[in-house]
Design a protein around this motif. Structure first.
Motif, PDB file in Angstrom:
ATOM      1  N   ASP A  56      -5.696   9.178 -14.290  1.00 53.71           N
ATOM      2  CA  ASP A  56      -5.658   7.432 -13.758  1.00 53.71           C
ATOM      3  C   ASP A  56      -5.602   6.428 -14.913  1.00 53.71           C
ATOM      4  OD1 ASP A  56      -7.580   9.058 -12.131  1.00 53.71           O
ATOM      5  OD2 ASP A  56      -8.742   8.406 -12.279  1.00 53.71           O
ATOM      6  N   TRP A  57      -5.263   6.766 -16.065  1.00 61.55           N
ATOM      7  CA  TRP A  57      -4.710   5.850 -17.267  1.00 61.55           C
ATOM      8  C   TRP A  57      -3.104   5.107 -16.877  1.00 61.55           C
ATOM      9  CZ3 TRP A  57      -1.163   5.507 -21.154  1.00 61.55           C
ATOM     10  CH2 TRP A  57      -1.087   4.553 -21.977  1.00 61.55           C
ATOM     11  N   LEU A  58      -3.215   6.226 -16.409  1.00 60.82           N
ATOM     12  CA  LEU A  58      -1.140   6.108 -16.093  1.00 60.82           C
ATOM     13  C   LEU A  58      -1.354   5.429 -14.830  1.00 60.82           C
ATOM     14  CD1 LEU A  58      -0.064   9.045 -16.998  1.00 60.82           C
ATOM     15  CD2 LEU A  58       0.899   6.831 -18.195  1.00 60.82           C
ATOM     16  N   LEU A  59      -1.926   5.566 -13.926  1.00 63.88           N
ATOM     17  CA  LEU A  59      -1.879   4.881 -12.317  1.00 63.88           C
ATOM     18  C   LEU A  59      -2.486   2.707 -12.558  1.00 63.88           C
ATOM     19  CD1 LEU A  59      -3.216   7.610  -9.898  1.00 63.88           C
ATOM     20  CD2 LEU A  59      -0.698   6.169 -10.214  1.00 63.88           C
ATOM     21  N   TYR A  60      -3.516   2.834 -13.599  1.00 58.46           N
ATOM     22  CA  TYR A  60      -4.559   1.844 -13.238  1.00 58.46           C
ATOM     23  C   TYR A  60      -3.704   0.487 -14.469  1.00 58.46           C
ATOM     24  CZ  TYR A  60      -6.214   4.914  -9.464  1.00 58.46           C
ATOM     25  OH  TYR A  60      -5.861   5.559  -7.881  1.00 58.46           O
ATOM     26  N   THR A 103      -0.057  -0.329 -19.245  1.00 55.21           N
ATOM     27  CA  THR A 103       0.790  -1.943 -19.359  1.00 55.21           C
ATOM     28  C   THR A 103       2.433  -1.362 -18.937  1.00 55.21           C
ATOM     29  OG1 THR A 103       1.068  -2.192 -22.685  1.00 55.21           O
ATOM     30  CG2 THR A 103      -0.734  -3.214 -21.129  1.00 55.21           C
ATOM     31  N   LEU A 104       2.994  -0.621 -18.801  1.00 59.89           N
ATOM     32  CA  LEU A 104       4.380  -0.451 -19.226  1.00 59.89           C
ATOM     33  C   LEU A 104       4.431  -0.054 -17.679  1.00 59.89           C
ATOM     34  CD1 LEU A 104       5.385   2.588 -22.011  1.00 59.89           C
ATOM     35  CD2 LEU A 104       5.413  -0.674 -21.561  1.00 59.89           C
ATOM     36  N   TRP A 105       3.795   0.689 -16.167  1.00 61.74           N
ATOM     37  CA  TRP A 105       3.508   0.710 -15.263  1.00 61.74           C
ATOM     38  C   TRP A 105       4.660   1.416 -14.948  1.00 61.74           C
ATOM     39  CZ3 TRP A 105       5.665  -0.529 -10.378  1.00 61.74           C
ATOM     40  CH2 TRP A 105       3.990  -0.568  -9.141  1.00 61.74           C
ATOM     41  N   MET A 106       4.441   3.004 -15.556  1.00 56.81           N
ATOM     42  CA  MET A 106       5.866   3.820 -15.474  1.00 56.81           C
ATOM     43  C   MET A 106       5.926   4.273 -13.400  1.00 56.81           C
ATOM     44  SD  MET A 106       5.615   5.927 -18.745  1.00 56.81           S
ATOM     45  CE  MET A 106       6.948   5.995 -19.518  1.00 56.81           C
ATOM     46  N   HIS A 107       7.090   3.884 -13.094  1.00 55.59           N
ATOM     47  CA  HIS A 107       7.121   4.604 -11.310  1.00 55.59           C
ATOM     48  C   HIS A 107       8.284   5.104 -11.552  1.00 55.59           C
ATOM     49  CE1 HIS A 107       7.590   4.416  -7.399  1.00 55.59           C
ATOM     50  NE2 HIS A 107       6.506   3.067  -7.153  1.00 55.59           N
ATOM     51  N   PRO A 108       8.052   6.202 -11.396  1.00 51.84           N
ATOM     52  CA  PRO A 108       9.042   6.969 -11.048  1.00 51.84           C
ATOM     53  C   PRO A 108      10.876   6.708 -10.335  1.00 51.84           C
ATOM     54  CG  PRO A 108       7.054   8.347 -11.188  1.00 51.84           C
ATOM     55  CD  PRO A 108       6.933   7.298 -10.680  1.00 51.84           C
ATOM     56  N   SER A 123       1.145  -1.331  -0.028  1.00 54.89           N
ATOM     57  CA  SER A 123      -0.272   0.114   0.250  1.00 54.89           C
ATOM     58  C   SER A 123       0.571   1.189   0.074  1.00 54.89           C
ATOM     59  CB  SER A 123      -0.973  -0.576   1.474  1.00 54.89           C
ATOM     60  OG  SER A 123      -1.676   1.219   1.018  1.00 54.89           O
ATOM     61  N   SER A 124       1.872   1.318   0.935  1.00 56.90           N
ATOM     62  CA  SER A 124       2.494   2.196   1.098  1.00 56.90           C
ATOM     63  C   SER A 124       3.856   2.675  -0.220  1.00 56.90           C
ATOM     64  CB  SER A 124       3.861   1.998   1.686  1.00 56.90           C
ATOM     65  OG  SER A 124       3.004   2.273   3.439  1.00 56.90           O
ATOM     66  N   SER A 125       3.696   1.409  -0.627  1.00 55.74           N
ATOM     67  CA  SER A 125       4.705   1.905  -2.257  1.00 55.74           C
ATOM     68  C   SER A 125       3.740   2.421  -3.495  1.00 55.74           C
ATOM     69  CB  SER A 125       5.091   0.272  -2.913  1.00 55.74           C
ATOM     70  OG  SER A 125       5.246  -0.075  -4.110  1.00 55.74           O
ATOM     71  N   ALA A 126       2.534   2.041  -3.833  1.00 58.38           N
ATOM     72  CA  ALA A 126       1.615   2.335  -4.472  1.00 58.38           C
ATOM     73  C   ALA A 126       1.134   3.615  -4.277  1.00 58.38           C
ATOM     74  CB  ALA A 126      -0.369   1.495  -4.341  1.00 58.38           C
ATOM     75  N   LEU A 127       1.079   4.173  -2.431  1.00 62.38           N
ATOM     76  CA  LEU A 127       0.225   5.887  -2.346  1.00 62.38           C
ATOM     77  C   LEU A 127       2.218   6.886  -2.624  1.00 62.38           C
ATOM     78  CD1 LEU A 127      -0.688   7.942  -1.299  1.00 62.38           C
ATOM     79  CD2 LEU A 127       0.262   6.953   0.932  1.00 62.38           C
ATOM     80  N   ALA A 128       3.185   6.213  -2.642  1.00 68.79           N
ATOM     81  CA  ALA A 128       4.662   6.873  -3.307  1.00 68.79           C
ATOM     82  C   ALA A 128       4.430   6.956  -4.458  1.00 68.79           C
ATOM     83  CB  ALA A 128       5.511   5.961  -2.772  1.00 68.79           C
ATOM     84  N   ARG A 129       3.996   5.507  -5.251  1.00 66.84           N
ATOM     85  CA  ARG A 129       4.149   6.179  -6.804  1.00 66.84           C
ATOM     86  C   ARG A 129       3.235   7.008  -7.571  1.00 66.84           C
ATOM     87  NH1 ARG A 129       0.261   3.020 -10.974  1.00 66.84           N
ATOM     88  NH2 ARG A 129       1.867   3.558 -12.438  1.00 66.84           N
ATOM     89  N   GLU A 130       1.751   6.918  -6.521  1.00 64.35           N
ATOM     90  CA  GLU A 130       0.982   7.947  -6.719  1.00 64.35           C
ATOM     91  C   GLU A 130       1.386   9.547  -7.023  1.00 64.35           C
ATOM     92  OE1 GLU A 130      -3.500   9.079  -5.489  1.00 64.35           O
ATOM     93  OE2 GLU A 130      -2.895   7.239  -5.431  1.00 64.35           O
ATOM     94  N   GLN A 131       1.996   9.420  -5.571  1.00 66.20           N
ATOM     95  CA  GLN A 131       2.348  11.005  -5.393  1.00 66.20           C
ATOM     96  C   GLN A 131       3.819  11.546  -6.032  1.00 66.20           C
ATOM     97  OE1 GLN A 131       3.415   9.666  -1.001  1.00 66.20           O
ATOM     98  NE2 GLN A 131       1.602  10.466  -0.433  1.00 66.20           N
ATOM     99  N   ALA A 132       4.273  10.412  -6.843  1.00 62.67           N
ATOM    100  CA  ALA A 132       5.505  10.319  -7.401  1.00 62.67           C
ATOM    101  C   ALA A 132       5.362  11.021  -8.817  1.00 62.67           C
ATOM    102  CB  ALA A 132       6.472   9.585  -7.881  1.00 62.67           C
ATOM    103  N   LEU A 133       4.040  10.938  -9.844  1.00 67.96           N
ATOM    104  CA  LEU A 133       3.252  11.011 -10.583  1.00 67.96           C
ATOM    105  C   LEU A 133       3.118  12.337  -9.630  1.00 67.96           C
ATOM    106  CD1 LEU A 133       3.208   9.388 -13.501  1.00 67.96           C
ATOM    107  CD2 LEU A 133       0.204   8.338 -12.352  1.00 67.96           C
ATOM    108  N   ASP A 134       1.963  12.011  -9.635  1.00 64.86           N
ATOM    109  CA  ASP A 134       1.416  13.758  -8.977  1.00 64.86           C
ATOM    110  C   ASP A 134       2.386  14.888  -9.131  1.00 64.86           C
ATOM    111  OD1 ASP A 134      -0.850  12.462  -9.566  1.00 64.86           O
ATOM    112  OD2 ASP A 134      -1.656  12.549  -6.952  1.00 64.86           O
ATOM    113  N   LYS A 135       3.397  14.882  -8.770  1.00 64.80           N
ATOM    114  CA  LYS A 135       4.271  15.627  -8.658  1.00 64.80           C
ATOM    115  C   LYS A 135       5.062  15.705  -9.595  1.00 64.80           C
ATOM    116  CE  LYS A 135       8.755  17.079  -5.943  1.00 64.80           C
ATOM    117  NZ  LYS A 135       9.750  16.868  -4.875  1.00 64.80           N
ATOM    118  N   ILE A 136       5.002  15.315 -11.246  1.00 63.49           N
ATOM    119  CA  ILE A 136       5.680  15.058 -12.265  1.00 63.49           C
ATOM    120  C   ILE A 136       4.079  16.063 -13.492  1.00 63.49           C
ATOM    121  CG2 ILE A 136       6.317  14.035 -14.326  1.00 63.49           C
ATOM    122  CD1 ILE A 136       7.632  12.188 -12.284  1.00 63.49           C
TER     123      ILE A 136
END
Length: 774
Positions: A284-288, A291-296, A249-262
């Motif tokens: 939302d498409w990038l998050l969920y 298929t490339l599931w970009m993670h900063p 859960s923490s990883s998903a939240l961190a990914r979301e926060q990092a993506l939003d920052k960008i």
């Protein structure tokens, strides 16, 4: 339309040379000309009296269109551009897609495919962690607990109380052993007690009771140990599961926060959470769904994340899910999928950076998102013939690398943003066929490399800043069909690189300055339908040695058009000065040796039709209708064997129709109507196998309708009414009329028809209105 294609005088724009604002249908001009359309067959209900001149003009106009002899069809219309990229949709799928670098990223980070593998590994570990507590398999801790329990059970079994008869212990032993097993208690209260029992075999019984007590104590201790072990190690296992779930859960939240920052670099936080915005859908498409599931955190550069986000936002903003036709967007990598192709309409470099977006007829419907202005690597942006609405984003000013911007044939509104002046690498701008308003964007003067500017068919107004354009390398200037006003500035002479100047259908006034000669590279000029006055600067025009197309029709120019050996115009291929008030005798067109198309109709030229055309070997169109020409039709015209259209309508010509015209086998249109011609219709007219229009109405011709007209296998229209013809239209002619759907007019109306015709479409009486028969 290939932007790098060389212009050709054969390129055309469909427009009627006779189309007054109240007359025949005006066909719109465009830089990519349509084929000249054939107007639908005229209905009698909309037709004025056949005796009025208006109907004659309409018929001539229609005939000219059917014949394809439209002056603007001959205008060079191909845009000049030396850019490397083609922007036609037919080539989009063939654009060279980028191949990812060996390391996957220009910055040396991991490839997107390795990120995808990391994603699956992460999800797999998370799944195992979250499911371990409910699994049927045993962990090491559970194995240990099981082993301890098994061992305890074994020990208990080996020390189980044997089946024997005990003597009743003494009362002292009974009280001290309270809490023993039920079998011991039963023996303690047995009935066969003897006063000597405590003395009978007392020591062995005591030892047995001690052993049993030790066994029971051991069992209790082992159970306690097992309980503690299970409590300790079992709790640790649950904690591990909770820790795994918390980590996921923490990883998903961190990914979301990092993506939003960008994403918040280019889009406001409020817009990103607005569920109906295309930006929120892209997020939302990038998050969920991506298929490339970009993670900063996987060292994916923010610029790469932004590129994918901007493209997806464009997709959702322009109806990608609903109106786009076949495409491969939102599948795999935007620059290279499993088949080595980029998303439809994209071209990338080797670093997976998008260089070009080119859409033609893909079905886009909506606004261009402002985020598109942050696609900083973009060099070419072409959106042609879509339904793009809204304004041009001001953020486009950030596109410092953009070389071509073509947003033409859309529904854009608003003004041309001043930020366009910041796009200093632009060489090509095409915004034609939109609904743009406001004044001419003078900021284009900052674009020193600009070669092509097309603003045709908008609602722009004000003056044209030629002084600003002088700072550019402008070669193609298209400002037609707007409301630009003011005079034609003498600063035109400063546009030394200008080759194509199209400003028809505006409100320009004043005279045409002689300084136009300073624009020495001019190849094509179209100033039709403005408010110019005065005489034509023929001498200045003759100095333009590269000039091939000159169209000044529908203005108020006066005076003559003098040509002589000192002012030849040998380079001219098409001359259109129709619809002015030019007069005097006919110019000596032999000084225009390269002439192919001549349009001088609707002027006030007078005198005889002199023989100065025979030297024009390339002449195909001779349009001299609606002047004040007199005399006979020169028989020497037959020497112009390339002639396809001869238009001499509405003059004062007399005499007979020369039979020498029958040798002009290339002729497609013969317009001799509304003159004073006499004699019969030459029977050899039937030899003109390519003829499509034959207009002889409103003359004084006599005799019968020749049956040879039935030999005209390509004929579309024949106009013979209002003459002195008689007799019966032959069955050969009627068969051709019926078989080919020819429109035939004759004097077959009234109470006593002059001509008997069973196949005529329209019959006219000696006076009054004509009547449709079929």
């Amino acid at each position: 339309m290939m932007h790098g294609e060389d212009p050709s005088p054969s390129k055309s724009l469909a427009r009627n040379p006779f189309d007054d604002e109240d007359d025949a249908t005006s066909l719109s001009a465009s830089l990519d000309p349509p084929t000249a359309a054939v107007p639908s067959t005229r209905t009698m209900s909309s037709m004025p009296s056949r005796n009025t001149k208006t109907i004659s003009e309409l018929r001539r106009s229609r005939g000219a269109l059917i014949g394809g002899h439209n002056p603007n069809e001959l205008r060079p219309s191909t845009l000049q551009n030396d850019e490397e990229i083609s922007v036609t949709m037919s080539q989009h799928n063939d654009l060279e897609s980028c191949a990812p670098a060996d390391n996957g990223m220009a910055s040396g980070g991991p490839s997107l495919r390795s990120v995808d593998s990391d994603r699956h590994a992460f999800l797999s570990a998370s799944s195992k962690s979250s499911s371990s507590s409910g699994s049927s398999g045993s962990t090491p801790i559970q194995s240990l607990a099981s082993s301890v329990k098994s061992k305890a059970a074994s020990i208990t079994s080996s020390f189980r109380t044997p089946s024997m008869t005990f003597k009743s212990p003494s009362y002292r032993n009974q009280t001290s052993n309270r809490g023993m097993s039920s079998s011991v208690s039963k023996m303690r209260y047995g009935t066969n007690l003897s006063p000597h029992a405590d003395e009978y075999d007392d020591q062995p019984n005591r030892r047995k009771l001690i052993v049993v007590g030790l066994v029971v104590l051991s069992v209790v201790l082992i159970g306690a140990i097992i309980a503690v072990a299970v409590a300790i190690f079992g709790g640790s296992n649950e904690a591990a599961n909770d820790k795994g779930r918390s980590s996921s859960s923490s990883s998903a939240l961190a990914r979301e926060q990092a993506l939003d920052k960008i994403l918040e670099r280019v889009t406001s936080a409020k817009t990103l959470v607005d569920p109906i915005s295309p930006q929120a859908k892209a997020r939302d498409w990038l998050l969920y769904d991506d298929t490339l599931w970009m993670h900063p955190a996987h060292a994916i550069p923010g610029e790469r994340v932004l590129q994918r986000y901007i493209l997806v936002a464009l997709y959702f903003a322009t109806g990608g899910q609903t109106t786009w036709t076949d495409n491969n967007w939102l599948v795999s990598d935007e620059c290279k999928n499993e088949n080595g192709k980029a998303w439809t309409g994209l071209m990338c470099n080797d670093n997976e950076q998008v260089l070009a977006i080119a859409f033609d007829y893909l079905g886009l419907n909506g606004n261009l998102p402002s985020e598109l202005g942050y696609l900083l690597t973009l060099e070419n942006l072409i959106v042609n013939d879509e339904k793009i609405t809204g304004t041009i984003p001001t953020t486009f000013g950030y596109l410092k690398n953009l070389r071509q911007m073509g947003l033409y044939r859309n529904l854009l509104t608003g003004t041309v943003p001043v930020e366009i002046g910041r796009m200093t690498k632009l060489t090509y701008i095409n915004l034609q066929d939109n609904r743009l308003e406001g004044t001419f964007p003078s900021q284009v003067g900052s674009l020193t490399g600009l070669k092509t500017l097309v603003l045709t068919h908008n609602k722009l107004f004000g003056t044209i800043p030629f002084d600003s354009l002088a700072n550019t390398q402008i070669q193609y200037l298209g400002l037609s069909f707007n409301s630009f006003s003011g005079t034609f500035p003498s600063s035109i002479s400063r546009l030394s690189s200008l080759e194509y100047l199209y400003m028809e259908n505006n409100k320009l006034r004043g005279t045409l300055p002689a300084e136009i000669a300073g624009a020495s590279q001019l190849k094509s000029i179209d100033l039709d339908r403005n408010e110019f006055i005065g005489t034509l600067p023929v001498k200045a025009l003759s100095e333009l040695n590269n000039l091939q197309y000159l169209s000044l029709a529908k203005n108020n120019f006066t005076g003559g058009f003098l040509l002589n050996e000192t002012m030849p115009m040998d380079s001219i291929v098409t001359l259109n000065i129709a619809g002015n008030r030019l007069g005097g005798t006919l110019p000596d067109f032999s000084y225009m040796a390269g002439l192919v198309n001549l349009y001088i109709q609707e002027n006030q030229f007078s005198g005889l039709v002199v023989d100065n055309f025979s030297s024009l070997e390339r002449l195909e169109i001779l349009f001299m209708s609606a002047n004040k020409l007199q005399g006979t039709i020169p028989s020497t015209l037959s020497s112009n064997t390339a002639l396809r259209g001869l238009y001499l309508s509405a003059n004062a010509l007399y005499g007979s129709i020369p039979s020498s015209l029958c040798t002009m086998t290339s002729l497609e249109a013969l317009f001799l109507d509304e003159n004073e011609l006499t004699g019969t219709i030459p029977d050899c007219i039937g030899d003109l196998g390519g003829l499509r229009q034959l207009y002889l109405f409103e003359n004084q011709l006599t005799g019968q309708v020749p049956s040879s007209l039935g030999q005209l296998t390509r004929i579309d229209e024949i106009g013979l009414e209002h003459n002195n013809l008689n007799g019966t239209v032959s069955s050969d002619v009627c068969q051709a009329v019926n078989d080919m759907g020819v429109e035939l007019w004759a004097d077959c109306g009234g109470s006593v028809p002059e001509v008997s015709c069973s196949c005529c479409n329209v019959c006219c009486p000696g006076a009054g209105a004509c009547e449709a028969r079929r």
